[in-house]
Design a protein around this motif. Structure first.
Motif, PDB file in Angstrom:
ATOM      1  N   ASN A 267       0.872  -1.163   0.000  1.00  0.00           N
ATOM      2  CA  ASN A 267       0.000   0.000   0.000  1.00  0.00           C
ATOM      3  C   ASN A 267       0.912   1.216   0.000  1.00  0.00           C
ATOM      4  O   ASN A 267       1.466   1.599   1.033  1.00  0.00           O
TER       5      ASN A 267
ATOM      6  N   ALA B 230       0.287   4.061   2.513  1.00  0.00           N
ATOM      7  CA  ALA B 230       0.593   3.685   3.891  1.00  0.00           C
ATOM      8  C   ALA B 230       2.100   3.663   4.112  1.00  0.00           C
ATOM      9  O   ALA B 230       2.601   4.092   5.158  1.00  0.00           O
TER      10      ALA B 230
ATOM     11  N   ASP C 166       3.330   7.238   4.296  1.00  0.00           N
ATOM     12  CA  ASP C 166       3.008   7.816   5.601  1.00  0.00           C
ATOM     13  C   ASP C 166       4.009   7.357   6.665  1.00  0.00           C
ATOM     14  O   ASP C 166       4.429   8.141   7.519  1.00  0.00           O
TER      15      ASP C 166
ATOM     16  N   TYR D  31      -4.251  13.560   1.010  1.00  0.00           N
ATOM     17  CA  TYR D  31      -3.388  13.168   2.131  1.00  0.00           C
ATOM     18  C   TYR D  31      -2.401  14.274   2.480  1.00  0.00           C
ATOM     19  O   TYR D  31      -2.183  14.607   3.654  1.00  0.00           O
TER      20      TYR D  31
ATOM     21  N   TRP E 144     -10.077   2.623   3.350  1.00  0.00           N
ATOM     22  CA  TRP E 144      -8.916   2.657   4.258  1.00  0.00           C
ATOM     23  C   TRP E 144      -8.399   4.076   4.437  1.00  0.00           C
ATOM     24  O   TRP E 144      -8.100   4.515   5.552  1.00  0.00           O
ATOM     25  N   LEU E 145      -8.289   4.830   3.320  1.00  0.00           N
ATOM     26  CA  LEU E 145      -7.740   6.175   3.386  1.00  0.00           C
ATOM     27  C   LEU E 145      -8.643   7.105   4.188  1.00  0.00           C
ATOM     28  O   LEU E 145      -8.166   7.880   5.028  1.00  0.00           O
TER      29      LEU E 145
ATOM     30  N   GLU F 143     -10.709   6.406   6.525  1.00  0.00           N
ATOM     31  CA  GLU F 143     -10.635   6.067   7.948  1.00  0.00           C
ATOM     32  C   GLU F 143      -9.318   6.552   8.552  1.00  0.00           C
ATOM     33  O   GLU F 143      -9.290   7.069   9.674  1.00  0.00           O
ATOM     34  N   LYS F 144      -8.230   6.415   7.798  1.00  0.00           N
ATOM     35  CA  LYS F 144      -6.937   6.875   8.314  1.00  0.00           C
ATOM     36  C   LYS F 144      -6.925   8.385   8.478  1.00  0.00           C
ATOM     37  O   LYS F 144      -6.465   8.914   9.505  1.00  0.00           O
ATOM     38  N   LEU F 145      -7.399   9.105   7.457  1.00  0.00           N
ATOM     39  CA  LEU F 145      -7.410  10.563   7.549  1.00  0.00           C
ATOM     40  C   LEU F 145      -8.328  11.043   8.663  1.00  0.00           C
ATOM     41  O   LEU F 145      -8.048  12.045   9.334  1.00  0.00           O
ATOM     42  N   ARG F 146      -9.449  10.324   8.863  1.00  0.00           N
ATOM     43  CA  ARG F 146     -10.361  10.692   9.953  1.00  0.00           C
ATOM     44  C   ARG F 146      -9.688  10.491  11.310  1.00  0.00           C
ATOM     45  O   ARG F 146      -9.734  11.364  12.186  1.00  0.00           O
ATOM     46  N   ALA F 147      -8.993   9.342  11.455  1.00  0.00           N
ATOM     47  CA  ALA F 147      -8.389   9.037  12.748  1.00  0.00           C
ATOM     48  C   ALA F 147      -7.180   9.923  13.041  1.00  0.00           C
ATOM     49  O   ALA F 147      -6.969  10.348  14.178  1.00  0.00           O
ATOM     50  N   ASP F 148      -6.402  10.224  12.014  1.00  0.00           N
ATOM     51  CA  ASP F 148      -5.148  10.965  12.243  1.00  0.00           C
ATOM     52  C   ASP F 148      -5.315  12.479  12.168  1.00  0.00           C
ATOM     53  O   ASP F 148      -4.595  13.218  12.841  1.00  0.00           O
TER      54      ASP F 148
END
Length: 942
Positions: free
Chosen positions: A811, A814, A817, A897, A927-928, A930-935
């Motif tokens: 990925n 990922a 990042d 991102y 996936w993206l 969710e990652k952007l929301r969490a981070d």
């Protein structure tokens, strides 16, 4: 019946003799050198021995001996002396090492000594070989047989035995019983031939021989030596051996340079000669005037030389790019048949015709056979030298073939009488027609056909035609093509294609491990002053050494003067010519003989040799070679060496590891994020270095910039390249025998099993395994500065991530990042974005010369901005790219991102909402978001 028995005897003799010849050349090369000149000296010494045997046969008569018993003695000599050479010659090299070292500064004297030794070692068994066929022709019963038929059949079956020897030796014996066992097998064939000869002699009821051998010179008894026929024999021997060298050079553009491939090609040539000779012998008994067709056979050979090249099927194989490997031996044989078989077959017919003509003039069978074979052998000595040192370097393989064809035509004129061209005779009409055909073929010869063959050899290494030819060299030993890929109108990298193999390149990813050969030992032995580099390649390792100001002497050894001569051809932003450095001294010599003969001791010895399975390279990976490296190091000196795991099977790699560890008790293995492993051995226990000493490589302007350019940005990153040390080698190779000179076939020619290699290498890349091995390694505890062992885990993680990305993919976002937020490294960021420091520098150089960046430079400029964490510039470049060209979903994901990374989450949300139609909902998008929301608190689209 008698002829059949004697043919069988010579068949066995041919097996043993060919095997012995290949073993002697192999062992002599290890002792006296494998450079082009050294190989020529050794081969010439062997041929001189054959010639001496032929000369004795041409000027002598056997007295008081039954010919078969004398023949048996000669075969026994070949067996005894042949085995003795295989056993004694390697020891002789060790004994003579002090002499070689004493004479090192007197190269002419050293070369004279090598010539004398090669002749002294090979002369007796080779002389015995040269006598066997002429002596056998003196057999009393055989004298009643037609001479032409007898010589054709005996010579043919002897050559057929050589075919079997060429194949059986390389394909089975060396691998099964080793070099010494193969020598015993060859000697057994000669002994069996001798025993059969003695049995036949005993059946004849001949009187027992006396205890002495008497040769009575009788050349004065020959009233008229047929000099013109001997010139024909000389010329045909020279032309055929010259052609053999040219053919093999040409076929190496299609066939990978593996030992088995050479054996198959040699077997085809020998089989054609044998069949031609046998058929000539059969026809001699039925057609008494067959010898009158000699000029026609020579003209046919000239025509076949050209037609076989013009009609060679290689260019028609559009679906088959690149070289045939040794496991495609049937295809290699077909290519060899198409190119070489017709001419070699005609040559097999020509030799018996010439001998028969000579015998009709001289009478004595042994003398006729001896003197004709002598002239043929002298020509065979000259042919390879002419091809290797004159024709190929001067005019190339294509025009060399044309020259050989013309030479055949001239020899046909020399071999003919005036009536052979009479139009009143059918043979004369045929000669005129063949001459006209030859002239027409020469006139309409396709003069640019060689370009097709060169292009085929380099085709696998230029995807989509991105590389172009810089220069081409047909040298004494190889065909070299230097190719270049440009980027933004500037040189990006170079590739050196040797025959049909990419031997070296300046590709950025490859430069990392090639330059590590230098930087790894320089970091661990900062006081180094004298270094030795074995094999120059494209000069990557040499350039790395030349950047270290503390070094005083840099010796570079390469077997090819042409490779060294190409150094000035590398130009561009990242290229320099290390050979111009006044500290550099070059030696055109093979690495093994240099280590054996040079008296100098070094702080660092490193090797970037040809791939292990290329013909002749195996002896640069054996325990004996590594022991020579150990012996030339100063106390505490370091050796580094290439181990290409992706080109080996697991058992083969273990055999090399075992060999290296046997030579270097204190050793370790290193690698970056690929399967190009580096063996490192230390003479003695080594000594610790300080953090300041290690960091000096990075703080110095020249070496520091170079290390960062190849992706080794901090000292800890170099430490993270550690795989394992000698303890692990001992464990993994407990049931593995080392690769040695006596057992070179422990390195087979089978293709590697990629899945098995990955299964073997992957565990050594895992951080949870690699870091503990590094910390508990005795080598690292002794040498590596302890302050630089802190915070290593992240660098091991980065190495594994890049390794897995190259093997199974990843990925990318990922991975990006991970590098951007958990490290300060530049190179991994660039690699994820399919860029590197070289591309970025070229893009920045091109952009600096224009008012605005062009579309093709933006991806690399963007990667550079992101690598230096300049998110604002990266956003601007990516926005510009989307404005100038199509903007795909991947570009949108990346831009969103980076907006978030730069603290512009609202812009990311606006971007995604405005381009919802372009974004496909799948696992990656989920996936993206969710990652952007969490981070970053990003609100994904509904």
């Amino acid at each position: 019946m008698r002829t059949a028995i004697l043919s069988g005897i010579l068949f066995l003799s041919g097996i043993g003799s060919l095997i012995f010849e290949t073993l002697w050349l192999r062992i002599s090369g290890l002792t006296l050198g494998n450079s082009v000149w050294s190989a020529a000296v050794i081969l010439s010494s062997f041929m001189a021995g054959l010639g001496l045997g032929n000369a004795l046969a041409s000027a002598s008569r056997v007295r008081r001996w039954h010919p078969l018993r004398l023949y048996a003695v000669l075969e026994g000599m070949v067996a005894l002396l042949g085995c003795a050479i295989v056993w004694v010659l390697p020891v002789l090299g060790t004994w003579l090492r002090p002499v070689f070292q004493t004479l090192w500064n007197h190269q002419p004297t050293l070369m004279a000594l090598r010539v004398f030794l090669s002749f002294a070692v090979l002369v007796l068994p080779a002389t015995a070989m040269g006598l066997t066929l002429p002596v056998l022709m003196e057999d009393r019963t055989l004298r009643k047989t037609d001479f032409g038929r007898a010589i054709g059949l005996l010579y043919g079956f002897n050559t057929l035995g050589a075919v079997a020897g060429a194949l059986v030796g390389e394909m089975w014996l060396v691998a099964a019983v080793g070099v010494r066992g193969t020598a015993l097998s060859a000697g057994s064939c000669n002994c069996i031939a001798a025993i059969i000869a003695l049995a036949v002699a005993k059946f004849d009821g001949a009187a027992a021989p006396r205890a002495r051998l008497a040769f009575r010179p009788r050349l004065h008894a020959v009233h008229a030596i047929p000099w013109r026929l001997l010139l024909v024999s000389f010329a045909t021997g020279g032309i055929l051996l010259c052609l053999e060298v040219v053919w093999f050079r040409f076929l190496r553009l299609y066939v990978a340079s593996y030992t088995l491939a050479f054996s198959v090609m040699l077997a085809v040539v020998l089989a054609a000669i044998a069949l031609g000779s046998i058929i000539s012998g059969v026809l001699q008994g039925r057609f008494k005037r067959l010898n009158d067709l000699l000029p026609l056979l020579l003209l046919l050979a000239a025509i076949a030389t050209l037609l076989c090249y013009i009609l060679f099927p290689g260019p028609a194989m559009e679906g088959r790019k690149g070289s045939f490997n040794s496991d495609a031996w049937s295809e290699i044989a077909l290519l060899s048949l198409a190119l070489m078989f017709p001419v070699a077959f005609l040559s097999g017919m020509i030799f018996p015709c010439v001998v028969t003509r000579v015998q009709s003039r001289m009478g004595d069978r042994m003398n006729s056979t001896g003197i004709t074979t002598l002239s043929n052998t002298i020509g065979a000595m000259a042919g390879p030298l002419l091809a290797s040192f004159v024709l190929l370097p001067a005019i190339g393989f294509q025009w060399s073939l044309l020259a050989c064809a013309v030479a055949y035509g001239l020899v046909a004129v020399i071999a003919s009488q005036r009536h052979d061209w009479s139009i009143r005779r059918p043979a004369g009409i045929a000669a005129m027609a063949l001459s006209a055909a030859l002239a027409l073929i020469i006139i309409f010869f396709p003069r640019h056909r060689d370009e097709i063959h060169f292009a085929h050899a380099s085709a696998p290494y230029q995807p989509e035609g991105m590389e172009h030819l810089v220069t081409r060299v047909e040298g004494t030993s190889d065909t070299l093509q230097l190719r270049r890929r440009d980027l933004f109108g500037q040189p990006y990298y170079y590739r050196l294609v040797t025959n049909a193999i990419s031997m070296s390149a300046t590709i950025p990813r490859s430069q990392r491990y090639m330059r590590l050969f230098a930087y790894l030992p320089l970091a661990l032995r900062p006081e180094s002053e004298d270094v030795l580099l074995i094999c120059y390649g494209c000069g990557n390792t040499a350039d790395a050494f030349s950047r270290e100001a503390r070094l005083k002497h840099i010796d570079i050894v390469d077997i090819s003067k042409e490779v060294l001569a190409l150094a000035p051809a590398y130009t561009g932003l990242f290229c320099s010519n290390p050979l111009r450095d006044p500290r550099v001294t070059t030696f055109v010599q093979d690495g093994r003989f240099f280590l054996q003969a040079s008296p100098k001791q070094y702080d660092i010895i490193t090797g970037e040799p040809p791939p292990p399975k290329v013909a002749g390279a195996v002896n640069l990976y054996t325990e004996e070679f590594f022991s020579q490296m150990y012996g030339r190091l100063k106390e505490g000196g370091i050796a580094t060496y290439w181990l290409p795991m992706n080109q080996l099977r697991i058992d083969e790699a273990k055999a090399i590891l075992r060999a290296f560890h046997n030579a270097f008790a204190n050793c370790s293995v290193w690698a970056s994020s690929d399967e190009q492993w580096i063996l490192m051995g230390i003479k003695g226990s080594g000594h610790s270095v300080t953090e300041e000493q290690v960091r000096q490589l990075w703080s110095a302007q020249s070496t520091g910039a170079d290390l960062k350019r190849i992706g080794i940005e901090v000292p800890q990153q170099m430490a993270s390249f550690f795989l394992f040390d000698g303890e692990e080698i001992t464990e993994m190779t407990r049931a593995t025998a080392p690769l040695t000179d006596s057992y070179p076939k422990r390195l087979s020619e089978a293709r590697p099993d990629e899945q098995a290699v990955r299964h073997f290498t992957a565990p050594y890349m895992r951080p949870e395994n690699a870091l503990p091995r590094f910390l508990r390694s005795e080598i690292n505890r002794t040498i590596w500065p302890q302050p630089l062992t802190k915070s290593l885990e992240s660098y091991f993680i980065v190495r594994e991530a890049r390794y897995l990305s190259g093997i199974i993919g990843s990925n990318g976002l990922a991975e990006l990042d991970l590098y951007l937020r958990r490290s300060r490294l530049r190179t991994p960021v660039l690699e994820v974005l399919h860029s590197d420091e070289f591309r970025v520098a070229l893009a920045e150089n091109a952009a600096g010369n224009s008012q605005a960046p062009s579309v093709d430079t933006i991806p690399d400029l963007f990667a550079g901005a992101l690598a230096r964490r300049d998110f604002a510039s990266a956003i601007q470049l990516l926005e510009t790219q989307c404005t100038l060209g199509p903007c795909g979903s991947n570009d949108l994901f990346l831009l969103a991102y980076i907006y978030c990374l730069n603290g512009e989450t609202a812009k990311a949300e606006e971007l995604v909402a405005g381009n919802a139609a372009l974004i496909k909902k799948d696992w990656f998008a989920d996936w993206l978001w969710e990652k952007l929301r969490a981070d970053f608190g990003f609100h994904p689209p509904k």
